[in-house]
Design a protein around this motif. Structure first.
Motif, PDB file in Angstrom:
ATOM      1  N   THR A 144       0.823  -1.227   0.000  1.00  0.00           N
ATOM      2  CA  THR A 144       0.000   0.000   0.000  1.00  0.00           C
ATOM      3  C   THR A 144       0.851   1.269   0.000  1.00  0.00           C
ATOM      4  O   THR A 144       0.352   2.345  -0.320  1.00  0.00           O
ATOM      5  CB  THR A 144      -0.905   0.050   1.239  1.00  0.00           C
ATOM      6  OG1 THR A 144      -0.080  -0.009   2.406  1.00  0.00           O
ATOM      7  CG2 THR A 144      -1.902  -1.084   1.251  1.00  0.00           C
ATOM      8  N   GLY A 145       2.097   1.168   0.396  1.00  0.00           N
ATOM      9  CA  GLY A 145       2.935   2.360   0.505  1.00  0.00           C
ATOM     10  C   GLY A 145       3.041   2.849   1.938  1.00  0.00           C
ATOM     11  O   GLY A 145       3.698   3.858   2.213  1.00  0.00           O
ATOM     12  N   GLY A 146       2.376   2.155   2.863  1.00  0.00           N
ATOM     13  CA  GLY A 146       2.468   2.511   4.285  1.00  0.00           C
ATOM     14  C   GLY A 146       3.907   2.453   4.771  1.00  0.00           C
ATOM     15  O   GLY A 146       4.290   3.160   5.708  1.00  0.00           O
ATOM     16  N   PRO A 194       7.828   3.148  -6.227  1.00  0.00           N
ATOM     17  CA  PRO A 194       6.416   3.388  -5.891  1.00  0.00           C
ATOM     18  C   PRO A 194       5.745   2.124  -5.355  1.00  0.00           C
ATOM     19  O   PRO A 194       6.170   1.016  -5.675  1.00  0.00           O
ATOM     20  CB  PRO A 194       5.806   3.800  -7.232  1.00  0.00           C
ATOM     21  CG  PRO A 194       6.697   3.200  -8.258  1.00  0.00           C
ATOM     22  CD  PRO A 194       8.066   3.168  -7.679  1.00  0.00           C
ATOM     23  N   PRO A 195       4.705   2.267  -4.533  1.00  0.00           N
ATOM     24  CA  PRO A 195       4.032   1.087  -3.981  1.00  0.00           C
ATOM     25  C   PRO A 195       3.243   0.317  -5.036  1.00  0.00           C
ATOM     26  O   PRO A 195       2.803   0.898  -6.040  1.00  0.00           O
ATOM     27  CB  PRO A 195       3.095   1.677  -2.929  1.00  0.00           C
ATOM     28  CG  PRO A 195       2.851   3.068  -3.382  1.00  0.00           C
ATOM     29  CD  PRO A 195       4.093   3.523  -4.077  1.00  0.00           C
ATOM     30  N   ILE A 236       0.282  -0.881  -4.992  1.00  0.00           N
ATOM     31  CA  ILE A 236      -1.153  -0.555  -5.128  1.00  0.00           C
ATOM     32  C   ILE A 236      -1.392   0.472  -6.233  1.00  0.00           C
ATOM     33  O   ILE A 236      -2.510   0.600  -6.736  1.00  0.00           O
ATOM     34  CB  ILE A 236      -1.711  -0.036  -3.772  1.00  0.00           C
ATOM     35  CG1 ILE A 236      -3.238  -0.127  -3.752  1.00  0.00           C
ATOM     36  CG2 ILE A 236      -1.234   1.372  -3.474  1.00  0.00           C
ATOM     37  CD1 ILE A 236      -3.859   0.177  -2.412  1.00  0.00           C
ATOM     38  N   SER A 237      -0.357   1.201  -6.642  1.00  0.00           N
ATOM     39  CA  SER A 237      -0.500   2.179  -7.719  1.00  0.00           C
ATOM     40  C   SER A 237      -1.111   1.542  -8.962  1.00  0.00           C
ATOM     41  O   SER A 237      -1.928   2.155  -9.641  1.00  0.00           O
ATOM     42  CB  SER A 237       0.863   2.765  -8.108  1.00  0.00           C
ATOM     43  OG  SER A 237       1.567   3.202  -6.989  1.00  0.00           O
ATOM     44  N   ILE A 276      11.196   2.123 -14.255  1.00  0.00           N
ATOM     45  CA  ILE A 276      11.070   2.717 -12.911  1.00  0.00           C
ATOM     46  C   ILE A 276      11.918   1.957 -11.904  1.00  0.00           C
ATOM     47  O   ILE A 276      12.737   2.534 -11.184  1.00  0.00           O
ATOM     48  CB  ILE A 276       9.590   2.677 -12.450  1.00  0.00           C
ATOM     49  CG1 ILE A 276       8.695   3.371 -13.474  1.00  0.00           C
ATOM     50  CG2 ILE A 276       9.430   3.293 -11.066  1.00  0.00           C
ATOM     51  CD1 ILE A 276       7.239   2.991 -13.386  1.00  0.00           C
ATOM     52  N   GLN A 292      15.780   1.892 -11.847  1.00  0.00           N
ATOM     53  CA  GLN A 292      16.391   3.064 -11.202  1.00  0.00           C
ATOM     54  C   GLN A 292      16.228   3.010  -9.683  1.00  0.00           C
ATOM     55  O   GLN A 292      17.034   3.575  -8.943  1.00  0.00           O
ATOM     56  CB  GLN A 292      15.711   4.361 -11.704  1.00  0.00           C
ATOM     57  CG  GLN A 292      15.687   4.537 -13.202  1.00  0.00           C
ATOM     58  CD  GLN A 292      17.051   4.874 -13.763  1.00  0.00           C
ATOM     59  OE1 GLN A 292      17.827   5.587 -13.138  1.00  0.00           O
ATOM     60  NE2 GLN A 292      17.372   4.323 -14.926  1.00  0.00           N
TER      61      GLN A 292
END
Lengths: 232, 213
Positions: free
Chosen positions: B74-76, B84-85, B87-88, B134, B137
């Motif tokens: 989720t990015g939590g 990036p998480p 869930i994106s 992405i 990198q």
């Protein structure tokens, strides 16, 4: 093809915008505005322009914020509920913009007086804006969650363009709707100096944003304008 | 007069509401940057019964922590190198409106023998044409993938959630109507007041509302 569209064309459109802006500002800076057609038709203009501008400015600010603070956007979206709130707000504003834009297009198409004042540039601008809003809504609905992957794909691509080291791979494999949205945004930038979009570049934001409404008023030396009703 | 007073109260209320919303949003943002305890993670709550039943078969196979994996998803919890998480672009039975739909649904990816091996740092960092630019990198580490694998092992026992595209669109349309209603309350009569006594006002009445057509 992608290299040309997203690696070369951005510079062509950016240069067109910069050179065109300088040219227009030097040649006739008093046209640096959106020519008012309020006098010929006011009501549909009000109910179109108002939702259009509130909707599009909110969405556009979101895009600009994402360009400069992508990590903060991702941090905000780290909790699913917050992600949904952001996405739904953007979607609602997108619908608001579409509603306003359709009202403005309807006005241009149906009011004969407005039609007479409509230039080819105005038609082109409306087409570009309609494509932009529809593809933006398409991205938001069909390829969720755009606020997150925008920060991970389009933002690094934009920075690579600005740093004169274009990395097309970031956007080359995105869906067609997204690529259309991105390329159409480039066309939009290129059109700015040559059309009513010039008002989009606000030279003095403070003055422009807080000025009183622009109202075209009847010359009233002879009394209140309400008098003209009697000629009916 | 009363109407003006009501409007002021309403505007103040909206401002207060917005401020509270922002504060309530920022507070958990700080809290969520730390890994949540196992019993507080929604995914863990949802999958707990299933996990109990099948823990013996899959959990020992994965050394990672499913709850940390949930946070990575989720990015939590941010990936070490700033990727990036998940869930994106991906769904995996997380959240009322699900995850992203730019990429495939990963709810059952762990159970799919052909796709399970793709849950590796090598593939994530360089295998997919969309992800490679992405993640090459911003590499994901083996340890992070380990947690994600444990999370996907847990999610594979849940049912694939139905698409939330319709719900999302309808709520968005509801929000659009809501904005129009709120603006109408705050600025009711703005058009009328703005044009009162001007040529527009007179013209409008003169042409019977046809706007000169």
């Amino acid at each position: 093809m992608d290299k040309f569209l997203f690696g070369g064309m951005p510079y062509i459109f950016l240069m067109t915008a910069i050179v065109g802006a300088i040219w227009r500002f030097r040649s006739n800076k008093y046209t640096w505005s959106s020519q008012s057609s309020q006098f010929v038709e006011n009501k549909t203009l009000f109910f179109g322009s108002f939702p259009w501008h509130y909707g599009i400015i909110t969405v556009l600010l979101g895009h600009i914020l994402g360009l400069f603070i992508p990590k903060s956007i991702l941090l905000w979206n780290a909790v699913p509920v917050r992600l949904y709130v952001l996405e739904l707000t953007a979607l609602a504003c997108g619908f608001l913009a579409l509603f306003g834009l359709l009202a403005l297009i309807y006005r241009r198409l149906t009011n004969s007086r407005v039609k007479a004042l409509t230039s080819s540039w105005d038609v082109l601008v409306l087409i570009v804006l309609l494509i932009q809003v529809v593809t933006g809504l398409g991205n938001a609905v069909l390829y969720r969650w755009g606020s997150n992957w925008y920060a991970a794909t389009a933002v690094p691509w934009m920075w690579s363009i600005l740093k004169l080291n274009p990395n097309v791979d970031y956007v080359a494999n995105l869906p067609l709707i997204t690529k259309t949205h991105i390329f159409n945004a480039l066309i939009f930038i290129g059109l700015i100096p040559f059309s009513r979009l010039a008002h989009f570049v606000v030279l003095n934001p403070y003055k422009y944003l807080v000025r009183p409404y622009q109202v075209v008023r009847w010359y009233r030396r002879g009394g209140p304008t309400v008098n003209i009703v009697q000629y009916k | 007069m009363v109407l003006k007073g009501c409007k002021k109260v309403l505007v103040k209320g909206l401002q207060l509401g917005l401020a509270m919303f922002l504060v309530s949003g920022i507070m958990p943002m700080q809290a969520n940057s730390e890994p949540a305890p196992a019993d507080q993670t929604p995914a863990a709550e949802a999958a707990a019964p299933a996990a109990d039943a099948a823990a013996a078969t899959t959990a020992p196979a994965e050394t990672g922590d499913a709850n940390i994996g949930w946070l990575y998803f989720t990015g939590g919890k941010s990936f070490t190198n700033g990727a990036p998480p998940c869930i994106s672009c991906h769904s995996a039975g997380v959240g009322e409106l699900g995850g992203g739909v730019l990429g495939p649904n990963l709810t059952k990816v762990y159970a799919d023998e052909s796709k399970n091996p793709l849950l590796s740092s090598a593939w994530i960092n360089g295998g997919s044409p969309v992800m490679a630019p992405i993640f090459s990198q911003k590499n994901i580490t083996d340890e992070e993938v380990g947690h994600l694998r444990a999370f996907f092992a847990q999610q594979a026992k849940t049912e694939v959630a139905s698409s939330s595209t319709g719900t999302f669109t309808i709520i968005g349309l509801g929000g659009f109507v809501g904005i129009l209603i709120v603006f109408n309350i705050i600025w009711s009569g703005r058009y009328r007041n703005r044009n009162k006594g001007t040529a527009h006002d007179a013209l409008w009445r003169n042409y019977g509302g046809k706007g000169g057509r």
